[in-house]
Design a protein around this motif. Structure first.
Motif, PDB file in Angstrom:
ATOM      1  N   VAL A 215       0.815  -1.218   0.000  1.00  9.64           N
ATOM      2  CA  VAL A 215       0.000   0.000   0.000  1.00  9.64           C
ATOM      3  C   VAL A 215       0.849   1.268   0.000  1.00  9.64           C
ATOM      4  O   VAL A 215       0.309   2.363  -0.120  1.00  9.64           O
ATOM      5  CB  VAL A 215      -0.988   0.028   1.188  1.00  9.64           C
ATOM      6  CG1 VAL A 215      -1.972  -1.133   1.104  1.00  9.64           C
ATOM      7  CG2 VAL A 215      -0.246   0.020   2.519  1.00  9.64           C
ATOM      8  N   GLY A 216       2.160   1.137   0.123  1.00 11.67           N
ATOM      9  CA  GLY A 216       3.004   2.325   0.073  1.00 11.67           C
ATOM     10  C   GLY A 216       4.362   2.075   0.695  1.00 11.67           C
ATOM     11  O   GLY A 216       4.621   1.018   1.277  1.00 11.67           O
ATOM     12  N   THR A 217       5.227   3.077   0.551  1.00 10.36           N
ATOM     13  CA  THR A 217       6.575   3.033   1.106  1.00 10.36           C
ATOM     14  C   THR A 217       6.819   4.303   1.902  1.00 10.36           C
ATOM     15  O   THR A 217       6.434   5.402   1.479  1.00 10.36           O
ATOM     16  CB  THR A 217       7.623   2.917  -0.016  1.00 10.36           C
ATOM     17  OG1 THR A 217       7.384   1.716  -0.760  1.00 10.36           O
ATOM     18  CG2 THR A 217       9.030   2.865   0.558  1.00 10.36           C
ATOM     19  N   VAL A 218       7.457   4.154   3.050  1.00  8.40           N
ATOM     20  CA  VAL A 218       7.815   5.305   3.883  1.00  8.40           C
ATOM     21  C   VAL A 218       9.157   5.843   3.404  1.00  8.40           C
ATOM     22  O   VAL A 218      10.140   5.102   3.303  1.00  8.40           O
ATOM     23  CB  VAL A 218       7.874   4.903   5.365  1.00  8.40           C
ATOM     24  CG1 VAL A 218       8.334   6.083   6.226  1.00  8.40           C
ATOM     25  CG2 VAL A 218       6.508   4.402   5.827  1.00  8.40           C
ATOM     26  N   ASP A 219       9.193   7.132   3.101  1.00 20.18           N
ATOM     27  CA  ASP A 219      10.417   7.762   2.597  1.00 20.18           C
ATOM     28  C   ASP A 219      11.414   7.993   3.727  1.00 20.18           C
ATOM     29  O   ASP A 219      11.033   8.317   4.853  1.00 20.18           O
ATOM     30  CB  ASP A 219      10.094   9.102   1.939  1.00 20.18           C
ATOM     31  CG  ASP A 219       9.253   8.954   0.684  1.00 20.18           C
ATOM     32  OD1 ASP A 219       9.358   7.902   0.023  1.00 20.18           O
ATOM     33  OD2 ASP A 219       8.482   9.894   0.376  1.00 20.18           O
ATOM     34  N   GLY A 220      12.692   7.868   3.397  1.00 18.38           N
ATOM     35  CA  GLY A 220      13.751   8.237   4.328  1.00 18.38           C
ATOM     36  C   GLY A 220      14.183   7.150   5.280  1.00 18.38           C
ATOM     37  O   GLY A 220      14.995   7.409   6.173  1.00 18.38           O
TER      38      GLY A 220
ATOM     39  N   ARG B  57       3.120  11.025  10.369  1.00 15.57           N
ATOM     40  CA  ARG B  57       1.689  10.775  10.149  1.00 15.57           C
ATOM     41  C   ARG B  57       1.463  10.695   8.648  1.00 15.57           C
ATOM     42  O   ARG B  57       1.956  11.539   7.894  1.00 15.57           O
ATOM     43  CB  ARG B  57       0.866  11.898  10.760  1.00 15.57           C
ATOM     44  CG  ARG B  57      -0.649  11.716  10.626  1.00 15.57           C
ATOM     45  CD  ARG B  57      -1.388  12.825  11.345  1.00 15.57           C
ATOM     46  NE  ARG B  57      -1.062  14.131  10.798  1.00 15.57           N
ATOM     47  CZ  ARG B  57      -1.050  15.251  11.506  1.00 15.57           C
ATOM     48  NH1 ARG B  57      -1.334  15.239  12.788  1.00 15.57           N
ATOM     49  NH2 ARG B  57      -0.752  16.406  10.933  1.00 15.57           N
ATOM     50  N   MET B  58       0.717   9.680   8.218  1.00 11.06           N
ATOM     51  CA  MET B  58       0.442   9.497   6.797  1.00 11.06           C
ATOM     52  C   MET B  58      -1.057   9.307   6.595  1.00 11.06           C
ATOM     53  O   MET B  58      -1.751   8.733   7.440  1.00 11.06           O
ATOM     54  CB  MET B  58       1.199   8.282   6.256  1.00 11.06           C
ATOM     55  CG  MET B  58       2.709   8.368   6.461  1.00 11.06           C
ATOM     56  SD  MET B  58       3.613   6.956   5.763  1.00 11.06           S
ATOM     57  CE  MET B  58       3.540   7.358   4.001  1.00 11.06           C
TER      58      MET B  58
ATOM     59  N   ASP C 271       1.077  11.523   1.612  1.00 11.38           N
ATOM     60  CA  ASP C 271       1.201  12.735   2.428  1.00 11.38           C
ATOM     61  C   ASP C 271       1.941  12.474   3.734  1.00 11.38           C
ATOM     62  O   ASP C 271       1.424  12.720   4.825  1.00 11.38           O
ATOM     63  CB  ASP C 271      -0.185  13.322   2.694  1.00 11.38           C
ATOM     64  CG  ASP C 271      -0.112  14.737   3.266  1.00 11.38           C
ATOM     65  OD1 ASP C 271       0.917  15.407   3.042  1.00 11.38           O
ATOM     66  OD2 ASP C 271      -1.067  15.147   3.949  1.00 11.38           O
ATOM     67  N   GLN C 272       3.166  11.997   3.629  1.00 12.82           N
ATOM     68  CA  GLN C 272       3.986  11.724   4.815  1.00 12.82           C
ATOM     69  C   GLN C 272       4.435  13.030   5.462  1.00 12.82           C
ATOM     70  O   GLN C 272       5.083  13.854   4.836  1.00 12.82           O
ATOM     71  CB  GLN C 272       5.191  10.887   4.400  1.00 12.82           C
ATOM     72  CG  GLN C 272       6.151  10.543   5.530  1.00 12.82           C
ATOM     73  CD  GLN C 272       7.277   9.652   5.063  1.00 12.82           C
ATOM     74  OE1 GLN C 272       7.131   8.879   4.106  1.00 12.82           O
ATOM     75  NE2 GLN C 272       8.430   9.736   5.708  1.00 12.82           N
TER      76      GLN C 272
ATOM     77  N   TYR D  84       0.230   6.202  11.726  1.00 14.97           N
ATOM     78  CA  TYR D  84       1.463   6.768  12.271  1.00 14.97           C
ATOM     79  C   TYR D  84       2.552   5.702  12.210  1.00 14.97           C
ATOM     80  O   TYR D  84       2.293   4.537  12.535  1.00 14.97           O
ATOM     81  CB  TYR D  84       1.230   7.236  13.713  1.00 14.97           C
ATOM     82  CG  TYR D  84       0.102   8.239  13.808  1.00 14.97           C
ATOM     83  CD1 TYR D  84       0.345   9.607  13.849  1.00 14.97           C
ATOM     84  CD2 TYR D  84      -1.233   7.811  13.800  1.00 14.97           C
ATOM     85  CE1 TYR D  84      -0.697  10.526  13.902  1.00 14.97           C
ATOM     86  CE2 TYR D  84      -2.278   8.717  13.849  1.00 14.97           C
ATOM     87  CZ  TYR D  84      -2.007  10.076  13.892  1.00 14.97           C
ATOM     88  OH  TYR D  84      -3.038  10.976  13.925  1.00 14.97           O
ATOM     89  N   VAL D  85       3.741   6.116  11.783  1.00 10.98           N
ATOM     90  CA  VAL D  85       4.842   5.165  11.656  1.00 10.98           C
ATOM     91  C   VAL D  85       6.072   5.705  12.378  1.00 10.98           C
ATOM     92  O   VAL D  85       6.285   6.922  12.464  1.00 10.98           O
ATOM     93  CB  VAL D  85       5.187   4.879  10.179  1.00 10.98           C
ATOM     94  CG1 VAL D  85       4.068   4.104   9.504  1.00 10.98           C
ATOM     95  CG2 VAL D  85       5.493   6.163   9.418  1.00 10.98           C
TER      96      VAL D  85
END
Length: 321
Positions: free
Chosen positions: A48-53, A91-92, A101-102, A78-79
């Motif tokens: 469903v998506g990837t967290v940047d950074g 928060r995404m 919208d990270q 929240y990750v």
């Protein structure tokens, strides 16, 4: 108490770490090293998506995940993740089975190859509780101005929650590496990695000092709170915990077993009992599912385990008396 493996929910997940359920009974799972978030619904796994950074290490990367308690009215998850400079919480937006919208709401949590903490858990008060590690700098745990070695209690905007000690971001201090958080009613419990001797299960109260680095396990030190249960590190090395049916369930990595600890109002009411010892390898995360069962993740692909066909997997565990 009896626990039984009722089936396998998912296989082929790479280093699963965080696990959180949505109101529709699907679940989101983080992959520590890839930075990806997977959705599990009807035994099907989709990305469903990837967290940047995300900057993975031996214990860092994409770690905890929590769903906003007002979801979908507030469509956020929240990750907690490691970067090259610190650990952060973002928060995404999660809509249409996609993350977007990270936005970083809190940064500056000490980071290292190990001792990153990482668990997120919303409390019944609506605030976000965060387990952090000392970042391999032991003085952080007793330093009131450091976010390391603490349990944080924050708003969904990353601010200090009302009523925190000294209006700080943290709720309790003196922790070495908190990777398990769970509420039994209004009582918060936390699992903590020891150094060489004792792993701990603590009952958490506001402003309390849990002793690290002066204390490891039951130490009876003035001004410091002892754990309600302790284990040799070979028998536990705990990460995730969950509460169900009057017990804290605690997943063991090196211990390769699931512990069940009877508790009530912050007190242990009986002896811990071990299940599945050595059957599935390293166990990382346990969560109470909407149907009352437990979902239990293995962690054999994390570089410290023996990988088995289908790893890593999520097992569904039923509880009976």
């Amino acid at each position: 108490m009896k626990l039984a493996v009722a089936g396998t929910v998912a296989t082929g997940i790479e280093v699963p770490w965080g696990l959180a359920f949505l109101p529709d009974r699907s679940a989101l799972v983080t992959e520590r090293d890839s930075g990806k978030v997977k959705r599990i619904a009807n035994n099907q796994v989709t990305e469903v998506g990837t967290v940047d950074g995300v900057d993975p290490s031996s214990e860092g990367g994409l770690l905890g995940i929590a769903v906003d308690p007002q979801y979908p009215g507030r469509p956020y998850v929240y990750v907690y993740y490691s970067t090259g400079d610190d650990n952060r919480i973002a928060r995404m937006t999660y809509q249409g089975n996609r993350l977007s919208d990270q936005q970083v709401i809190l940064d500056g949590i000490p980071v290292a190859a190990v001792h990153n903490g990482g668990r997120l858990r919303f409390g019944p008060d609506g605030y976000l509780y965060v387990g952090t590690g000392d970042g391999r700098e032991e003085p952080n745990s007793q330093n009131d101005d450091s976010l390391g070695g603490k349990i944080l209690r924050i708003t969904t905007d990353g601010k200090a929650a009302p009523g925190n000690p000294g209006n700080k971001l943290w709720f309790s201090k003196g922790h070495r590496n908190v990777q398990g958080l769970a509420f039994g009613g209004s009582q918060l419990y936390a699992a903590e990695f020891g150094q060489d001797t004792w792993d701990e299960l603590n009952a958490i109260t506001s402003g309390a000092n849990y002793g690290w680095p002066a204390a490891e396990g039951v130490s009876n030190l003035d001004g410091m709170v002892d754990p309600i249960a302790q284990w040799k590190t070979d028998d536990a090395s705990p990460s995730g915990i969950a509460f169900a049916q009057g017990h804290i369930f605690m997943a063991g990595l090196r211990g390769a077993r699931l512990w069940a600890i009877p508790v009530e109002n912050g007190k242990r009411t009986g002896e811990p009992q071990a299940f599945f010892t050595g059957e599935f390898g390293r166990l990382r995360t346990v969560e109470t599912a909407p149907d009352g069962s437990l979902w239990l993740t293995t962690s054999n692909t994390d570089g410290r385990g023996d990988v088995r066909a289908g790893d890593d997997r999520i097992l569904r565990i039923t509880i009976s008396r």
